[in-house]
Write an enzyme that holds these catalytic residues in place. Structure first.
Site, PDB file in Angstrom:
ATOM      1  N   LYS A  80       2.081  -1.944  -1.043  1.00 44.95           N
ATOM      2  CA  LYS A  80       2.598  -2.429  -2.447  1.00 44.95           C
ATOM      3  C   LYS A  80       3.879  -2.122  -1.965  1.00 44.95           C
ATOM      4  O   LYS A  80       4.309  -0.839  -0.372  1.00 44.95           O
ATOM      5  CB  LYS A  80       2.080  -0.785  -2.881  1.00 44.95           C
ATOM      6  CG  LYS A  80       2.838  -0.204  -4.220  1.00 44.95           C
ATOM      7  CD  LYS A  80       2.214   1.359  -4.348  1.00 44.95           C
ATOM      8  CE  LYS A  80       3.325   2.028  -5.888  1.00 44.95           C
ATOM      9  NZ  LYS A  80       2.827   3.164  -6.174  1.00 44.95           N
ATOM     10  N   SER A 155       1.212   3.171 -10.839  1.00 48.18           N
ATOM     11  CA  SER A 155       2.697   1.950 -10.150  1.00 48.18           C
ATOM     12  C   SER A 155       1.616   0.913  -9.107  1.00 48.18           C
ATOM     13  O   SER A 155       2.548   0.399  -8.717  1.00 48.18           O
ATOM     14  CB  SER A 155       4.119   3.075  -9.711  1.00 48.18           C
ATOM     15  OG  SER A 155       3.481   3.750  -8.723  1.00 48.18           O
ATOM     16  N   SER A 179      -0.837   7.355  -9.705  1.00 48.18           N
ATOM     17  CA  SER A 179      -0.513   5.165  -9.708  1.00 48.18           C
ATOM     18  C   SER A 179      -1.914   5.202  -8.277  1.00 48.18           C
ATOM     19  O   SER A 179      -1.467   3.759  -8.517  1.00 48.18           O
ATOM     20  CB  SER A 179       0.638   6.334  -8.711  1.00 48.18           C
ATOM     21  OG  SER A 179       1.363   5.700  -9.752  1.00 48.18           O
TER      22      SER A 179
END
Length: 463
Positions: A80, A155, A179
């Site tokens: 990420k 996210s 997330s």
């Protein structure tokens, strides 16, 4: 025949050990998959293909010399884009950071690199791990592979999309209010939010330091266990890191659940907004667990709204504290959804924040006591309220309209995983959550793995 790129980390690792494929060949095929699919799904933000091939070649030399560093040596992974990577752009999804080049690696990437992992690149994440999916964001947001008109989850959205499409077998996400588990559920893959303090957050860009968690995402819970075994560990340079740690999880995995007592959180399953399909998927999973030898006991926890309100208050207040200067100096350069969500923190008083932290302590203790009183090993409840919302319905504050079913584990710091559970009537993935006591991450993944072995038809790669 199954494409090599669609195999699990466990399967790829076995092939590398048997020398049925080289890491360079495996990485080359994954790069080809990314080049073919990423223009459509927008999961990768910054590819690192040249570096990946160099690292894969180094793995092949180690394997040839009988010196493989770990079971994930030679396995390609993506991070990420909130994890710092030395010399490699790390944007946290923001145009303000479009040229940000960290000088140090995040602790997680240090551990993965030392274990021989191959870095395919950095994955899209919503701006500052909060603000997606915003159509005016600096970078395109990842699309849900099962329906591009629906939310992929945030996210760690790029991770969910990349895993579901076979672009990478493993990824690292982060989880402040869900997330990791939200994109895992919405994209039909696996993910675990570890116990708070089990995994170092050093070098992970913060959203809310007292709620942030770093953890793995993959296509199976066994793969998540393999990754967690590498990244867990005390970090004296991270103030949130706990000296208490756990034994390796992978050796403990099995295909039955005898001796496990699972609490079905009936009030979470019946909470406001939970669809009948989500509740039924969870109940079907509990039937599978009965057949695998587990005992199921219904249990009632504090109201889901109590967890949600405390979690959202803390996250929003801490998020504003982190970004207040940026909001004052660069508000026009922050995407619409992100700046609206961050701005809420300006209206949270110190009194409200302290009350939320007190509520957190009480809810954590209440949760533990209820598990003790009922003799529970784990809790089980739906992973999401229902199908992913359509992108056209994503407003700045949509997440305030209904309780957040992933929030209890963030607020309490307990480990929690998202486990795939088939598909809804509109052919979107469904999932349930398993949550355990602090540092019982192994039990969470053991029980998740047993279910996945018993339900292989639920695994699906989007071509």
């Amino acid at each position: 025949m199954t494409e090599v790129t669609n195999l699990s980390v466990y399967e790829m690792s076995a092939m590398l050990s048997r020398r049925e494929i080289s890491s360079v060949d495996l990485t080359t095929q994954l790069i080809a998959a990314i080049e073919a699919k990423n223009p459509r799904f927008q999961a990768f933000l910054t590819p690192t293909f040249e570096l990946a091939l160099q690292q894969a070649a180094a793995t092949d030399k180690r394997i040839a010399a009988g010196q493989r560093a770990s079971p994930i040596d030679g396995i390609a992974i993506a991070l990420k884009d909130a994890y710092d990577t030395k010399g490699i752009r790390t944007t946290v999804g923001s145009g303000l950071f479009k040229n940000r080049i960290p000088a140090q690696d995040a602790a997680i990437w240090e551990k993965l690199h030392d274990a021989g992992a191959v870095l395919l690149g950095k994955l899209e994440c919503t701006e500052f791990c909060l603000g997606g999916p915003s159509f005016d964001a600096a970078f395109p947001f990842a699309l849900n592979p099962h329906d591009s008109q629906r939310y992929s989850g945030g996210s760690s959205s790029g991770a969910g999309a990349a895993l579901a499409t076979g672009m990478c077998p493993a990824a690292m996400g982060s989880d402040t209010g869900g997330s990791i588990r939200i994109p895992a559920a919405f994209c039909g893959v696996a993910g675990i939010k570890p116990t708070y303090g089990l995994v170092s957050m050093r070098g992970l860009f913060p959203l809310s330091g007292s709620l942030d968690h770093a953890g793995p995402m993959a296509r199976t819970s066994r793969d998540c266990a393999m990754l967690l075994d590498v990244i867990a560990g005390y970090d004296p340079y991270d103030s949130t890191s706990s000296p208490r740690q756990i034994d390796p999880v992978t050796p403990s995995l099995k295909e039955d659940c005898y001796g496990m007592v699972i609490g079905y959180v009936t009030n979470f399953a019946a909470a406001e907004g939970v669809s009948a399909e989500s509740r039924q998927a969870c109940e079907r999973a509990l039937d599978v667990y009965l057949s695998l030898g587990a005992e199921i006991r219904p249990v009632t926890m504090p109201d889901l709204w109590d967890y949600t309100i405390a979690n959202t208050t803390i996250m929003t207040a801490e998020g504003f504290a982190i970004h207040s200067d940026r909001m004052r100096q660069h508000i026009s350069e922050i995407s619409y959804l992100t700046r609206h969500r961050i701005a809420l923190g300006a209206f949270i008083s110190g009194e409200a924040y302290i009350k939320a932290q007190k509520a957190r302590r009480k809810l954590t203790e209440d949760t533990r006591q209820i598990m003790d009183a009922n003799g529970l090993d784990l809790l089980c409840y739906p992973a999401m309220l229902g199908d992913p919302p359509k992108l056209e319905d994503m407003t700045p504050y949509y997440y305030l309209d209904l309780p957040l079913i992933t929030s209890p584990a963030n607020l309490t710091g307990m480990p929690a995983s998202s486990v795939r559970a088939g598909f809804s009537e509109v052919n979107m993935p469904m999932a349930f959550q398993l949550s355990g006591r602090h540092f019982d991450d192994g039990k969470v993944l053991q029980v998740a793995h047993a279910y996945e072995i018993a339900t292989p038809d639920f695994a699906k790669i989007v071509e």
